[in-house]
Design a protein around this motif. Structure first.
Motif, short mmCIF file in Angstrom:
data_model
loop_
_atom_site.label_atom_id
_atom_site.label_comp_id
_atom_site.label_asym_id
_atom_site.label_seq_id
_atom_site.Cartn_x
_atom_site.Cartn_y
_atom_site.Cartn_z
N UNK A 205 -1.37 -1.66 -7.01
CA UNK A 205 -1.31 -0.44 -7.72
C UNK A 205 -2.23 0.57 -6.68
N UNK A 206 -3.22 0.12 -6.18
CA UNK A 206 -3.97 1.20 -5.07
C UNK A 206 -2.93 1.45 -3.95
N UNK A 207 -2.28 0.46 -3.42
CA UNK A 207 -1.17 0.78 -2.35
C UNK A 207 -0.26 1.68 -2.81
N UNK A 208 0.11 1.34 -4.04
CA UNK A 208 1.40 2.30 -4.43
C UNK A 208 0.73 3.78 -4.62
N UNK A 209 -0.44 3.92 -5.13
CA UNK A 209 -1.14 5.16 -5.39
C UNK A 209 -1.33 6.05 -4.15
N UNK A 210 -1.72 5.17 -3.04
CA UNK A 210 -2.05 5.60 -1.83
C UNK A 210 -0.62 6.26 -1.18
N UNK B 41 1.84 17.87 11.68
CA UNK B 41 2.85 16.81 12.21
C UNK B 41 2.48 15.74 11.22
N UNK B 42 3.66 14.88 10.78
CA UNK B 42 3.41 13.52 10.28
C UNK B 42 2.81 12.69 11.24
N UNK B 43 2.06 11.78 10.47
CA UNK B 43 1.35 10.83 11.14
C UNK B 43 1.62 9.29 10.74
N UNK B 44 1.57 8.38 11.42
CA UNK B 44 1.90 6.83 10.84
C UNK B 44 0.72 6.55 10.47
N UNK B 45 0.65 5.94 9.30
CA UNK B 45 -0.45 5.38 8.62
C UNK B 45 -0.58 3.91 8.30
N UNK C 162 3.79 14.25 3.51
CA UNK C 162 4.54 14.03 4.79
C UNK C 162 4.23 12.94 5.84
N UNK C 163 3.44 11.93 5.57
CA UNK C 163 3.11 11.09 6.16
C UNK C 163 3.89 9.84 6.23
N UNK C 164 3.92 8.89 7.15
CA UNK C 164 4.50 7.75 7.21
C UNK C 164 3.75 6.46 6.89
N UNK C 165 3.87 5.75 5.84
CA UNK C 165 3.16 4.62 5.44
C UNK C 165 3.45 3.24 5.61
N UNK C 166 2.91 2.41 6.37
CA UNK C 166 3.11 1.11 6.14
C UNK C 166 1.80 0.48 5.48
N UNK C 167 2.15 -0.34 4.42
CA UNK C 167 1.44 -0.92 3.58
C UNK C 167 1.10 -2.60 4.02
N UNK C 168 0.04 -3.08 3.83
CA UNK C 168 -0.45 -4.41 3.94
C UNK C 168 -1.02 -5.04 2.82
N UNK C 169 -0.90 -6.15 2.49
CA UNK C 169 -2.00 -6.93 1.51
C UNK C 169 -2.70 -8.00 1.95
N UNK C 170 -2.44 -8.22 3.29
CA UNK C 170 -3.00 -9.30 3.96
C UNK C 170 -3.48 -8.87 5.50
N UNK C 171 -4.94 -8.93 5.71
CA UNK C 171 -5.29 -8.45 6.75
C UNK C 171 -4.87 -9.11 7.84
N UNK C 172 -4.57 -10.43 7.89
CA UNK C 172 -4.12 -11.23 9.09
C UNK C 172 -2.78 -10.79 9.52
N UNK C 173 -1.95 -10.52 8.51
CA UNK C 173 -0.61 -9.90 8.57
C UNK C 173 -0.78 -8.36 9.65
N UNK C 174 -1.62 -7.80 8.95
CA UNK C 174 -1.74 -6.42 9.68
C UNK C 174 -2.20 -6.46 11.06
N UNK C 175 -2.88 -7.44 11.31
CA UNK C 175 -3.61 -7.52 12.47
C UNK C 175 -2.46 -7.91 13.74
#
Length: 134
Positions: free
Chosen positions: A15-20, A3-7, A28-41
């Motif tokens: 570069x690490x974000x793109x790599x991951x 089952x696809x999971x949300x990450x 097969x997973x869905x990925x939302x990337x962040x460069x700012x911890x405050x924004x992710x929180x």
């Protein structure tokens, strides 16, 4: 079929974000990337649907991975989300801290194939969120 999971993945290195993201989407997973911890929180706080897992880079500016981990684990709304710490090195003190904070596991970044295998193992061990009924 898995089952696809949300990450959610937090890292200040594009570069690490793109790599991951490439690896996780290939698995097969869905990925939302962040460069700012405050924004992710903030997104975690306002979004009713939480991710299945959060991957945190340990070394971040402003709020580092340890500080974000502490905020997540102290939050009633987020504390049950599995957290995976990502780094190239793990000092013994960091391993002890992460274990005490309830980190699901630690993943090292090496080459593409090895990182892909590590992510696949982690994602296979994480159970999808249960949908609330009622």
């Amino acid at each position: 079929m898995k089952k696809a999971k949300t990450i959610y993945y937090l890292d200040d290195d594009h570069d690490d974000l793109d790599f991951f993201k490439e690896i996780a989407e290939e698995l097969g997973h869905f990925v939302k990337v962040f460069t700012d911890g405050r924004k992710m929180l903030l997104v975690l706080d306002i979004q009713p649907e939480k991710p299945d897992v959060i991957f945190l880079d340990i070394h971040m500016p402003v709020l580092n991975g340890e500080e974000i981990l502490e905020i997540i684990k102290k939050s009633d709304d987020m504390k049950d989300i599995p957290v995976v710490m990502v780094s190239g090195a793990y000092p013994k003190k960091l391993l002890q801290y992460c274990a005490a904070m309830g980190v699901s596991c630690l993943v090292k970044r090496h080459n593409f194939q090895e990182f892909k295998q590590n992510i696949d193992k982690v994602m296979s061990a994480i159970h999808p969120k249960q949908k609330a009924t009622g």
